[in-house]
Design a protein around this motif. Structure first.
Motif, PDB file in Angstrom:
ATOM      1  N   SER A   8       0.550  -1.101  -0.402  1.00 25.29           N
ATOM      2  CA  SER A   8      -0.106  -0.132  -0.250  1.00 25.29           C
ATOM      3  C   SER A   8       0.947   1.301   0.149  1.00 25.29           C
ATOM      4  O   SER A   8       1.665   1.256   0.262  1.00 25.29           O
ATOM      5  CB  SER A   8      -0.657  -0.087   1.309  1.00 25.29           C
ATOM      6  N   LEU A   9       0.357   2.061  -1.054  1.00 27.39           N
ATOM      7  CA  LEU A   9       1.050   3.620  -0.029  1.00 27.39           C
ATOM      8  C   LEU A   9       0.358   5.036  -0.129  1.00 27.39           C
ATOM      9  O   LEU A   9      -1.045   4.375  -0.095  1.00 27.39           O
ATOM     10  CB  LEU A   9       1.395   4.476  -1.792  1.00 27.39           C
ATOM     11  N   PHE A  10       0.799   5.539   1.001  1.00 30.54           N
ATOM     12  CA  PHE A  10       0.026   6.461   1.864  1.00 30.54           C
ATOM     13  C   PHE A  10       0.273   7.469   0.869  1.00 30.54           C
ATOM     14  O   PHE A  10       1.720   8.523   0.837  1.00 30.54           O
ATOM     15  CB  PHE A  10       0.255   6.158   2.889  1.00 30.54           C
ATOM     16  N   VAL A  11      -0.662   8.128   0.397  1.00 30.11           N
ATOM     17  CA  VAL A  11      -0.987   9.269   0.053  1.00 30.11           C
ATOM     18  C   VAL A  11      -1.581  10.589   1.251  1.00 30.11           C
ATOM     19  O   VAL A  11      -2.540  10.487   1.418  1.00 30.11           O
ATOM     20  CB  VAL A  11      -2.608   9.360  -1.133  1.00 30.11           C
ATOM     21  N   LEU A  12      -0.365  11.790   1.202  1.00 29.32           N
ATOM     22  CA  LEU A  12      -0.092  12.270   2.293  1.00 29.32           C
ATOM     23  C   LEU A  12      -1.342  13.390   1.852  1.00 29.32           C
ATOM     24  O   LEU A  12      -0.256  14.193   1.119  1.00 29.32           O
ATOM     25  CB  LEU A  12       0.647  12.695   3.204  1.00 29.32           C
ATOM     26  N   PHE A  26      -3.110  12.678  -9.135  1.00 31.13           N
ATOM     27  CA  PHE A  26      -2.155  11.298  -8.677  1.00 31.13           C
ATOM     28  C   PHE A  26      -3.299  10.702  -8.407  1.00 31.13           C
ATOM     29  O   PHE A  26      -2.330   9.280  -8.568  1.00 31.13           O
ATOM     30  CB  PHE A  26      -1.203  11.462  -7.550  1.00 31.13           C
ATOM     31  N   MET A  27      -4.432  10.734  -7.440  1.00 32.40           N
ATOM     32  CA  MET A  27      -4.634   9.157  -6.794  1.00 32.40           C
ATOM     33  C   MET A  27      -5.548   8.233  -7.680  1.00 32.40           C
ATOM     34  O   MET A  27      -6.045   7.300  -8.108  1.00 32.40           O
ATOM     35  CB  MET A  27      -6.012  10.077  -6.334  1.00 32.40           C
ATOM     36  N   PRO A  36      -2.474  -0.072  -4.753  1.00 35.48           N
ATOM     37  CA  PRO A  36      -2.640  -0.008  -3.673  1.00 35.48           C
ATOM     38  C   PRO A  36      -2.923   1.147  -2.964  1.00 35.48           C
ATOM     39  O   PRO A  36      -1.717   1.237  -2.919  1.00 35.48           O
ATOM     40  CB  PRO A  36      -2.710  -1.110  -2.865  1.00 35.48           C
ATOM     41  N   PHE A  37      -3.481   2.242  -2.130  1.00 33.67           N
ATOM     42  CA  PHE A  37      -3.300   3.481  -1.642  1.00 33.67           C
ATOM     43  C   PHE A  37      -4.228   3.453  -0.632  1.00 33.67           C
ATOM     44  O   PHE A  37      -5.253   3.468  -0.609  1.00 33.67           O
ATOM     45  CB  PHE A  37      -2.535   4.278  -2.569  1.00 33.67           C
ATOM     46  N   PRO A  72      -9.144   3.580   1.623  1.00 36.29           N
ATOM     47  CA  PRO A  72      -9.595   3.360   3.283  1.00 36.29           C
ATOM     48  C   PRO A  72      -8.672   5.132   3.626  1.00 36.29           C
ATOM     49  O   PRO A  72      -7.874   6.396   2.862  1.00 36.29           O
ATOM     50  CB  PRO A  72      -8.432   2.820   3.787  1.00 36.29           C
ATOM     51  N   VAL A  73      -9.188   5.926   4.257  1.00 35.60           N
ATOM     52  CA  VAL A  73      -8.846   7.211   5.161  1.00 35.60           C
ATOM     53  C   VAL A  73      -8.839   7.267   6.255  1.00 35.60           C
ATOM     54  O   VAL A  73      -9.529   7.220   7.348  1.00 35.60           O
ATOM     55  CB  VAL A  73     -10.306   8.000   4.015  1.00 35.60           C
TER      56      VAL A  73
END
Length: 103
Positions: A8-12, A26-27, A36-37, A72-73
């Motif tokens: 999983s990647l986390f988009v800040l 980007f998303m 997956p992010f 997920p958020v």
């Protein structure tokens, strides 16, 4: 080519801001490339709860215009540790699931 180890990647995203086109683009790219992010809204202690909810809702509504399912958020704050336990639990769950599929 997507790395097999990537779970999983986390988009800040700064929760103080309305949806930014660069983040949305980007998303979208991540979704199109099946990466997956999760979205991690940062600085959750810097805005009122109503403003926070408004900005998160704006992101969700914008993404739902083209997405069937949202990633997920999480809402976090490094200053107050907001969301720390939830994020750690999510990472642990991902790690456990990844280990189970590779055994």
């Amino acid at each position: 080519m997507l790395r097999q180890q990537l779970v999983s990647l986390f988009v800040l995203v700064d929760c103080r801001l309305k949806p930014q086109q660069i983040d949305l683009d980007f998303m979208t790219w991540l979704g199109e490339n099946e990466v997956p992010f999760a979205i991690v809204f940062t600085k959750g202690d810097k805005v009122s709860k109503s403003r926070l909810a408004e900005n998160i809702t704006a992101y969700r509504q914008t993404l739902l215009e083209t997405w069937e399912e949202l990633p997920p958020v999480f809402v976090t704050s490094s200053a107050t540790q907001l969301g720390k336990e939830e994020l750690i639990s999510y990472i642990e769950a991902l790690n456990n699931a990844s280990r189970n599929t590779h055994e």
